[in-house]
Every structure is written in C-alpha cells, then in structure tokens.
Design an enzyme around this catalytic site. Structure first.
Site, short mmCIF file in Angstrom:
data_model
loop_
_atom_site.label_atom_id
_atom_site.label_comp_id
_atom_site.label_asym_id
_atom_site.label_seq_id
_atom_site.Cartn_x
_atom_site.Cartn_y
_atom_site.Cartn_z
N ASP A 63 0.77 -1.12 0.34
CA ASP A 63 0.18 0.09 -0.23
C ASP A 63 0.94 1.82 -0.12
O ASP A 63 1.63 1.53 0.97
CB ASP A 63 -0.65 0.20 1.34
CG ASP A 63 -2.47 0.68 1.55
OD1 ASP A 63 -3.07 0.15 0.97
OD2 ASP A 63 -1.68 2.33 1.05
N ASN A 73 -13.08 -3.61 1.53
CA ASN A 73 -13.93 -2.09 2.16
C ASN A 73 -14.95 -2.96 1.14
O ASN A 73 -14.09 -2.89 0.10
CB ASN A 73 -13.47 -0.59 1.77
CG ASN A 73 -12.78 -0.42 3.68
OD1 ASN A 73 -13.33 -1.25 4.60
ND2 ASN A 73 -11.30 -0.09 2.82
N GLU A 120 -11.78 3.14 -1.11
CA GLU A 120 -11.66 4.28 -2.10
C GLU A 120 -11.13 4.44 -4.10
O GLU A 120 -11.17 4.89 -4.24
CB GLU A 120 -9.91 4.76 -1.74
CG GLU A 120 -9.95 5.97 -0.29
CD GLU A 120 -8.64 6.04 -0.19
OE1 GLU A 120 -7.77 5.69 -0.38
OE2 GLU A 120 -8.73 6.35 0.98
N VAL A 121 -11.08 3.18 -3.91
CA VAL A 121 -10.10 2.37 -5.48
C VAL A 121 -11.42 1.57 -5.26
O VAL A 121 -11.53 0.38 -5.00
CB VAL A 121 -9.06 1.64 -5.27
CG1 VAL A 121 -8.74 1.17 -6.30
CG2 VAL A 121 -7.64 2.29 -4.88
N HIS A 148 -10.01 -5.57 -3.30
CA HIS A 148 -8.93 -5.67 -3.16
C HIS A 148 -8.27 -5.71 -0.95
O HIS A 148 -9.65 -5.42 -0.59
CB HIS A 148 -7.99 -4.20 -2.65
CG HIS A 148 -8.19 -3.27 -2.64
ND1 HIS A 148 -9.03 -2.05 -2.73
CD2 HIS A 148 -8.21 -2.24 -1.60
CE1 HIS A 148 -9.38 -1.18 -2.08
NE2 HIS A 148 -9.33 -1.10 -1.31
N MET A 149 -7.73 -6.12 -0.85
CA MET A 149 -7.55 -7.19 0.19
C MET A 149 -6.73 -6.52 1.05
O MET A 149 -5.38 -6.78 0.59
CB MET A 149 -7.63 -8.46 0.75
CG MET A 149 -7.72 -9.02 2.12
SD MET A 149 -7.39 -11.36 1.54
CE MET A 149 -8.61 -11.14 2.16
N HIS A 150 -7.08 -5.98 2.18
CA HIS A 150 -5.54 -5.52 3.31
C HIS A 150 -5.21 -6.40 4.01
O HIS A 150 -6.28 -7.38 4.50
CB HIS A 150 -6.24 -4.00 3.65
CG HIS A 150 -6.72 -2.53 2.72
ND1 HIS A 150 -6.46 -1.37 2.72
CD2 HIS A 150 -7.85 -2.53 2.29
CE1 HIS A 150 -6.73 -0.62 2.16
NE2 HIS A 150 -7.35 -1.11 2.17
P1 AMP Z 1 -9.89 1.16 0.17
O1 AMP Z 1 -9.78 2.29 1.47
O2 AMP Z 1 -9.63 0.26 0.45
O3 AMP Z 1 -10.43 1.24 -1.10
O4 AMP Z 1 -8.25 1.13 -0.54
C1 AMP Z 1 -7.42 2.12 -1.01
C2 AMP Z 1 -6.41 1.69 -0.33
O5 AMP Z 1 -5.07 1.79 -1.99
C3 AMP Z 1 -5.94 2.82 -0.04
O6 AMP Z 1 -4.95 1.80 1.40
C4 AMP Z 1 -4.62 3.59 -0.44
O7 AMP Z 1 -3.52 4.09 0.35
C5 AMP Z 1 -4.26 2.41 -1.88
N1 AMP Z 1 -3.43 3.37 -2.60
C6 AMP Z 1 -3.89 3.61 -3.52
N2 AMP Z 1 -2.87 4.33 -4.58
C7 AMP Z 1 -2.44 3.00 -4.61
C8 AMP Z 1 -0.98 2.92 -5.44
N3 AMP Z 1 -0.15 3.66 -6.60
N4 AMP Z 1 -0.12 2.17 -4.86
C9 AMP Z 1 -0.23 1.62 -4.18
N5 AMP Z 1 -1.30 1.55 -3.05
C10 AMP Z 1 -2.09 2.71 -3.56
#
Ligand code: AMP
Length: 117
Positions: free
Chosen positions: A31, A88, A96-97, A101-103
C-alpha cells in the site's frame, strides 16, 4: 462517489510498482500509504469494482486472496503474532479504489477493529 481505479495499471505493469506476488488470478503490492509496518494489498487481476459485484464464477479467485494473504504473512513472519485482513465495500466503509482488494495489515498490535468517526 469516487471511481478511481489505478490498480489495473499496476497489475498490467503500466505503472511500475514493486510487485510482491503475481499469478493468473491475483497481484499483491505494498500500500502506498501504509497504516502498519506490514500493509500489503492483494488484488484480483480481473476488475471487480466491489464485493457487491462478485459472482459464483469468482469463488476461486476469492479463495486465492486468502491463500496469498497467508503466504505473505508467513514471508513477513507475522503469521504467529497475527494480522488483520480487510475488504472495504462502498462509501460507508471508506472504499477509495473501486477494484476489490484485500488489505493485509500487521507487524504491530492493531487495536480495536473499528474506528467510527
Ligand atoms: P480502500 O480504502 O479499501 O479502497 O483502500 C485503497 C488503498 O489503496 C489505500 O490504502 C491507498 O493508500 C491505496 N493506494 C491507492 N493508490 C495506490 C497506489 N498507486 N499504489 C499502492 N497503493 C495505493
């Protein structure tokens, strides 16, 4: 609602990132804004915007998220101390994205599960 998806560019190599793991179904990378000493994202290679969009055909890929998470946890030697896996979904979760994706978070005591603002 923000609909950014930069992950496809990372998966396809269009954006250069340190890829920790990649196979036919998933890709893992750090991340960019780590919330813990270990903070890895494990992402399906196929674009699926949210958990609401998964289908029965995605079950193998969804299982792969977990097996790869376990391998990465072991590689980072946090498998015994423990870690947290988070996915999320949509606005209230803070997604956000819009590419599932799994954190994988670990390397320190993570505290309570939820911080509600
Ligand atoms: P979420 O809030 O679950 O959608 O998490 C999105 C995550 O993607 C956040 O923790 C960001 O820091 C991460 N993120 C966004 N852009 C990038 C990138 N280019 N490379 C690595 N992580 C990213």
């Amino acid at each position: 609602m923000k609909k950014d998806n930069i992950f496809i560019d990372i998966i396809t190599g269009k954006i250069k990132t340190d890829i920790l793991y990649q196979d036919d179904l998933v890709t893992a990378f750090h991340d960019k804004n780590p919330k813990a000493p270990v903070h890895v994202l494990i992402v399906p290679n196929k674009l699926i915007p949210t958990v609401n969009d998964v289908t029965d055909q995605d079950e193998q890929m969804l299982g792969r998220l977990f097996t790869v998470a376990a391998k990465i946890a072991k590689f980072n030697n946090i498998h015994n101390s423990g870690y947290r896996l988070i996915i999320n979904c949509n606005y209230h979760s803070g997604q956000e994205v819009y590419h599932i994706h799994m954190h994988l978070l670990g390397g320190q005591f993570l505290g309570p599960l939820l911080s509600i603002i």
